[in-house]
Design a protein around this motif. Sequence first.
Motif, mmCIF file in Angstrom:
data_model
loop_
_atom_site.group_PDB
_atom_site.id
_atom_site.type_symbol
_atom_site.label_atom_id
_atom_site.label_comp_id
_atom_site.label_asym_id
_atom_site.label_seq_id
_atom_site.Cartn_x
_atom_site.Cartn_y
_atom_site.Cartn_z
ATOM 1 N N UNK A 11 8.022 9.646 -2.114
ATOM 2 C CA UNK A 11 8.086 8.663 -3.196
ATOM 3 C C UNK A 11 8.482 9.284 -4.528
ATOM 4 N N UNK A 12 8.266 10.579 -4.675
ATOM 5 C CA UNK A 12 8.654 11.258 -5.907
ATOM 6 C C UNK A 12 10.124 11.666 -5.897
ATOM 7 N N UNK A 13 10.743 11.626 -4.727
ATOM 8 C CA UNK A 13 12.153 12.008 -4.573
ATOM 9 C C UNK A 13 13.015 10.752 -4.567
ATOM 10 N N UNK A 18 0.862 -1.168 0.000
ATOM 11 C CA UNK A 18 0.000 0.000 0.000
ATOM 12 C C UNK A 18 0.904 1.225 0.000
ATOM 13 N N UNK A 19 0.945 2.000 -1.074
ATOM 14 C CA UNK A 19 1.890 3.124 -1.152
ATOM 15 C C UNK A 19 1.812 4.081 0.024
ATOM 16 N N UNK A 20 0.598 4.337 0.535
ATOM 17 C CA UNK A 20 0.439 5.303 1.623
ATOM 18 C C UNK A 20 1.123 4.859 2.903
ATOM 19 N N UNK A 43 -4.952 13.427 -10.802
ATOM 20 C CA UNK A 43 -3.692 13.768 -11.459
ATOM 21 C C UNK A 43 -3.446 12.974 -12.736
ATOM 22 N N UNK A 44 -4.088 11.823 -12.867
ATOM 23 C CA UNK A 44 -3.878 10.993 -14.045
ATOM 24 C C UNK A 44 -2.683 10.061 -13.939
ATOM 25 N N UNK A 45 -1.931 10.179 -12.878
ATOM 26 C CA UNK A 45 -0.760 9.328 -12.647
ATOM 27 C C UNK A 45 -0.585 9.166 -11.148
ATOM 28 N N UNK A 46 -0.325 7.949 -10.709
ATOM 29 C CA UNK A 46 -0.147 7.701 -9.283
ATOM 30 C C UNK A 46 1.192 8.207 -8.791
ATOM 31 N N UNK A 47 1.212 8.807 -7.621
ATOM 32 C CA UNK A 47 2.469 9.310 -7.066
ATOM 33 C C UNK A 47 3.461 8.189 -6.798
ATOM 34 N N UNK A 48 2.994 6.957 -6.771
ATOM 35 C CA UNK A 48 3.852 5.801 -6.495
ATOM 36 C C UNK A 48 4.509 5.241 -7.758
ATOM 37 N N UNK A 49 4.133 5.757 -8.926
ATOM 38 C CA UNK A 49 4.602 5.157 -10.167
ATOM 39 C C UNK A 49 6.093 5.392 -10.418
ATOM 40 N N UNK A 50 6.670 6.408 -9.790
ATOM 41 C CA UNK A 50 8.124 6.572 -9.885
ATOM 42 C C UNK A 50 8.823 5.372 -9.254
ATOM 43 N N UNK A 79 -1.576 -2.173 -3.878
ATOM 44 C CA UNK A 79 -2.909 -2.190 -3.269
ATOM 45 C C UNK A 79 -3.179 -0.800 -2.689
ATOM 46 N N UNK A 80 -3.676 0.122 -3.496
ATOM 47 C CA UNK A 80 -3.808 1.514 -3.042
ATOM 48 C C UNK A 80 -4.969 1.730 -2.096
ATOM 49 N N UNK A 81 -4.839 2.727 -1.214
ATOM 50 C CA UNK A 81 -5.949 3.121 -0.367
ATOM 51 C C UNK A 81 -6.793 4.161 -1.105
ATOM 52 N N UNK A 82 -7.840 4.620 -0.458
ATOM 53 C CA UNK A 82 -8.772 5.528 -1.130
ATOM 54 C C UNK A 82 -8.109 6.854 -1.500
#
Length: 398
Positions: free
Chosen positions: A290-292, A181-183, A336-343, A324-327
């Motif tokens: 996660x973006x850094x 879960x990215x969060x 945003x059209x892109x998940x912050x976890x995709x990096x 498995x993302x949360x809400x």
Amino acid sequence: MRRKRLLLLGLLLGSGLFMDQILLHCALGSGYLRGSRIAPFDPPIFYPGQQVSLREIAAHDREQSPGDTPFLFDSELGWAPTPGHPIGEMKFDWAGARCSVSPLERERHADLTRIICVGCSFTLGDEVEDEQAWPYLLDAASARHEFANLGMGAYGLDQALLRYRRDGRPLRGDEVWLGWMPAASLRLVTMYRPAQRHWARMVRFKPRFRITRAGDLRLIPNPVESIAHMHAVLSSQKKFLEALDGNDAWVARSPLAYAPEGSHWLHLTGLGRMALTLHERRDREVADWLLDEQSEVFRLLLAIVDAFREETASDGARLRLLVLPDRGALEDLAQEGRGYWETVTDAWERAGIEVIDCSAALVASGAAEEGRHWAPGGHYSVEGNRIVAEVLETLLDL
């Protein structure tokens, strides 16, 4: 004129100090402001609900027995199920796996593909019945597969790796499915659960990894060895800080907020305590970490999953990483059209990790807008688990 200015300045300063002390003793006298704890965090308890957990720890230490209520403690992992004992309505088998369609056999069947699932509560299936969790649904969907669900609530990927090493590896799985879960990624840099998440109900310590200069993972063990030790550490701010030894990122970056009460002059002023509180709460947006690609959290995610890859390959098992993302993550993706976890997932895929992201299917089913996919505590509901199972069923090659 000069004397009048000095007198006016003195009156202003005196009034300011007087008002500050009113703030300190009246508004902040209880250590809370509108239900939130104000620094210094001595003891390190952040809301009244954690006092209940603290009393449970004291009672278990005093009685030297588990008592009438379940008490999750594990000297190695921080907390884990006790094999064969339930947690609430959740039942666990001899291996400490959540019970599934059929009891997990102690000896593997040659004609069954055994899949070991590790991760946090989104893997375990918190807030739904045993038979409604997605690993159970997949187990029921295929007579040629069996699932061992070793997920555990509030785990980070670090604890998931350690649980696989201890409890998963002996099960000799054909595949290992790692739920992420990215969060929950900021859990990797804490050793004291409430320091990272002030509203956590469970007051517990945990192990973590650090990255050496050579780029290797170094395990920092759980800083408490027993319930009695945990009670002693939480009863003394000095022992608390000694136990963490600078290895909890949230505590280490705000030392004055966790210093023993009264040990610094800022603790003696209302504005000083407010400033310490705000300073301690900073930089807790998981997306920023996660973006850094140079952040400690990003580097730990890559290193831990790389360790999973090496160890599962050595065990002859196939590793699959499940997003498995949360809400909140799905709402961000929809906007945003892109998940912050995709990096992070892009980096994993470049490293040869097989990533299965359930986000698109969840968004398509309305999970970013509709409440039916979510249980009251924020986990997947029956419907959310069903959607995830549908996505992952394609991996079973039925």
